[in-house]
Write an enzyme that holds these catalytic residues in place. Structure first.
Site, PDB file in Angstrom:
ATOM      1  N   ASP A 105       0.633  -1.307  -0.072  1.00  0.00           N
ATOM      2  CA  ASP A 105       0.005  -0.006  -0.045  1.00  0.00           C
ATOM      3  C   ASP A 105       0.727   1.344   0.153  1.00  0.00           C
ATOM      4  OD1 ASP A 105      -2.574   1.039  -0.292  1.00  0.00           O
ATOM      5  OD2 ASP A 105      -2.854   1.556   1.959  1.00  0.00           O
ATOM      6  N   LYS A 107       3.091   1.115  -5.195  1.00  0.00           N
ATOM      7  CA  LYS A 107       3.656   0.733  -6.445  1.00  0.00           C
ATOM      8  C   LYS A 107       3.197   0.674  -7.688  1.00  0.00           C
ATOM      9  CE  LYS A 107       4.985  -3.081  -3.866  1.00  0.00           C
ATOM     10  NZ  LYS A 107       4.384  -2.311  -2.668  1.00  0.00           N
ATOM     11  N   THR A 108       1.910  -0.079  -7.515  1.00  0.00           N
ATOM     12  CA  THR A 108       1.217  -0.395  -8.716  1.00  0.00           C
ATOM     13  C   THR A 108       0.526   0.799  -9.223  1.00  0.00           C
ATOM     14  OG1 THR A 108       0.678  -2.807  -7.944  1.00  0.00           O
ATOM     15  CG2 THR A 108      -0.771  -1.802  -9.582  1.00  0.00           C
ATOM     16  N   HIS A 113       2.950  -7.204   0.045  1.00  0.00           N
ATOM     17  CA  HIS A 113       2.398  -7.954   1.175  1.00  0.00           C
ATOM     18  C   HIS A 113       3.190  -9.071   1.542  1.00  0.00           C
ATOM     19  CE1 HIS A 113      -0.319 -10.131   4.352  1.00  0.00           C
ATOM     20  NE2 HIS A 113      -1.235  -9.217   4.080  1.00  0.00           N
TER      21      HIS A 113
END
Length: 634
Positions: free
Chosen positions: A12, A15-16, A63
């Site tokens: 969170d 990155k994406t 994660h």
């Protein structure tokens, strides 16, 4: 040279979202990823840089539960964008991802401080200072730190410019002659069939190439290729590549397998490695301890066997043999990551120094050779691996993965060794090599064996070649045994007479009694002609025992003076040669020879005629047809 960029950072931290802002591609493609709002699987994109260069992008999950997927993605990258959210700063997976990149040999990158639109300037300054302090001892200590916001576009141009600089300055060293594609995705495409994707870490693949999946060994053929989403005839090292495979279903392929050309990789259950325990590890690694082992895109369970200690403490580096629950196909120089069971966290990394490892004794003689490998130059590496392979030697293809050298460099080293006697090519067809030192040891062993044989059996001319191969040479490859014998014969160190092999200085030396017995025995059989007395009668006639007579009998046979054609029935070879001439003369005037004809020709009784007729058949003088013999055509 194509360049791959990878992301790294805590969950969170954006990155994406950052990759989407830079490339326009949303790497979260799975429904579960959309639903949960987190990255689970690897994502891939590409971006065009100024000057026309295409930069491949690998987006990894942050994660902690998906660190194994992160390792799979990071395995093929050239530099990293470490993503740290300005509102949270350095977090656990920030640290672990950076450690993983370090263990995998990544040495360059940039830091993207994301979500700067969510913090004020004072907080941003504090976070920046904290990040700089944390990175001060890492490979990113001098890397640019660029504040960015994917939402309002702040800093994106500066980040793009830095990525272009990194891609332009970066010159990744990748092998050109060993195509390897660690597979990170397997799926079916309508109208095409099975497709696998990965980063081509070395070599080149072409449409139409024959390929093999390792370690399963399943064969296929490249039906088609895509590079960064575009159809192409070839894929080069460093490119994100999709391969359409012929003749395989999705269930035939596993993520983590390596796609390569046939006969170029050698799956093994053990590797010799140089392993480093992270300074941040809570405790060291125990000898025989079990770990999650990551290589390329594959994860297996492994036990670590340290060769010179019982425990590897945090911050220490040592030689280790990793033994796997299932085979892995690696190449010297590959880097690997190890994670502990509890807590499940990255604790160590290693570099392969021998991907074809046999059993190694702790503190054993191999330790010195293995210890020299990490710092060895190209030629020394070849020599060390040949010594470690011992009498088994290694093929040229195996030496390519053992040494990590390009084929031309390896060929040059081997030819140089061959000219100096430091290595020998003992099987040209299979391109099998052996260390000159090992070959000299084998030669010395063979000569010592012959010397011991001559001492033990002084009345024997030598050892039959086949017997030598099945006794002393048992376990040696037949071609290596032949090469060794021919080498010693050529050097004049062994003499071969028909099938017998002996040392040049060996000659049968009889004692006075044995020499007398030899003459008496030979005289009995030469005088007996085609009707000699049987074995027991000869011993009784000469007044000798079987133990005394048997070596002399064997000597006379080795010398070609008598021949045993039936149990307890010996003939002088001169008498048998005379018989062959008489039979040949008979056939000059007759077409066939019956039992009665033979008895009339030789004046022999059934006791001798039947064994001698069988002897003539065996010697290919005659050929039996029914009850008669015909002359065998020569």
């Amino acid at each position: 040279m194509p360049v791959i960029m990878g992301t790294a950072g805590h969950i969170d931290h954006g990155k994406t979202t950052l990759v989407k802002a830079l490339t326009g591609v949303d790497c979260d493609r799975l429904a579960e990823e959309k639903k949960r709002g987190i990255t689970i699987e690897l994502g891939f994109a590409s971006m065009e840089l100024p000057g026309g260069q295409t930069l491949g992008v690998v987006d990894v999950p942050g994660h902690e539960r998906f660190v194994k997927n992160m390792v799979a993605g990071a395995a093929g990258i050239d530099f990293v964008v470490l993503v740290i959210a300005a509102d949270e700063g350095v977090m656990p997976q920030t640290r672990e991802h950076l450690e993983i990149c370090t263990l995998l040999g990544v040495t360059d990158g940039v830091v993207a401080l994301t979500k700067v639109d969510a913090v004020d300037e004072e907080w941003l300054a504090l976070v920046t200072e904290d990040v700089r302090a944390y990175l001060s001892s890492s490979f990113l200590a001098e890397a640019p730190l660029i504040p960015v916001s994917a939402h309002n576009g702040q800093g994106l141009d500066a980040l793009r410019a830095e990525l272009a600089r990194l891609a332009g300055d970066h010159a990744p060293k990748r092998r050109s002659d060993l195509a390897r594609l660690p597979i990170d995705r397997v799926f079916t495409m309508r109208g095409h069939g099975t497709v696998v994707t990965g980063t081509l870490i070395s070599g080149t693949l072409h449409a139409g190439d024959e390929v093999t999946l390792y370690p399963s060994g399943k064969a296929s053929k490249v039906r088609g290729l895509q590079v960064h989403g575009h159809t192409d005839d070839a894929a080069r090292a460093g490119q994100r590549t999709a391969v359409n495979l012929m003749g395989l279903e999705v269930e035939d392929v596993e993520r983590g397998e390596v796609l390569a050309r046939p006969g170029t990789l050698f799956p093994s259950l053990a590797w010799n490695m140089e392993v480093t325990c992270l300074p941040s590890a809570h405790r060291g690694l125990r000898h025989r301890g079990e770990v999650h082992f990551h290589h390329g895109t594959r994860e297996v369970m492994a036990r670590l066997y340290f060769l010179d200690r019982d425990k590897l403490e945090p911050g220490q580096t040592a030689l280790c043999q990793a033994r796997f629950e299932s085979p892995l196909a690696g190449v010297t120089g590959d880097r690997c990551v190890m994670r502990a069971f509890s807590p499940l966290r990255t604790v160590a990394g290693g570099t392969i120094i021998s991907p074809l490892a046999g059993r190694v004794k702790r503190h054993g003689p191999e330790l010195a050779l293995l210890s020299a490998l990490p710092a060895a130059g190209p030629e020394e590496r070849v020599a060390l691996h040949l010594k470690l392979r011992g009498r088994e030697g290694a093929s040229f293809a195996a030496l390519m993965v053992l040494t990590g050298l390009e084929s031309r460099e390896l060929e040059k080293a081997l030819q140089g060794f061959s000219g100096k006697g430091l290595a020998s090519l003992w099987d040209k067809e299979a391109r099998q090599w052996i260390s000159g030192e090992v070959l000299d040891e084998l030669s010395a062993g063979l000569l010592a064996h012959l010397a011991a044989f001559h001492k033990r059996e002084p009345l024997k001319q030598g050892v039959a070649r086949g017997e030598l191969a099945s006794t002393w040479g048992k376990g040696l490859h037949p071609k290596l045994m032949h090469f060794l014998a021919e080498r010693l014969i050529k050097a004049g160190k062994i003499v071969q007479e028909q099938e017998l092999m002996r040392l040049p200085e060996h000659s049968v030396s009889l004692g006075t009694d044995q020499a007398d017995l030899r003459q008496r025995l030979l005289g009995v059989y030469e005088q007996g002609g085609l009707t000699p007395p049987n074995y027991k009668d000869v011993l009784e006639l000469l007044g000798v025992g079987q133990k005394e007579a048997q070596p002399v009998y064997k000597l006379l046979q080795d010398q070609g003076l008598i021949s045993r054609i039936k149990e307890d029935m010996y003939f002088a070879v001169s008498a048998l040669e005379g018989l062959k001439k008489s039979v040949a003369a008979y056939f000059a005037e007759h077409k066939e020879l019956g039992p009665q004809d033979f008895r009339e020709l030789t004046n022999l009784t059934r006791k001798f005629s039947i064994p001698l007729l069988e002897y003539l058949d065996k010697e290919k003088v005659t050929m039996r047809v029914g009850d008669k013999r015909l002359a065998r055509a020569l």
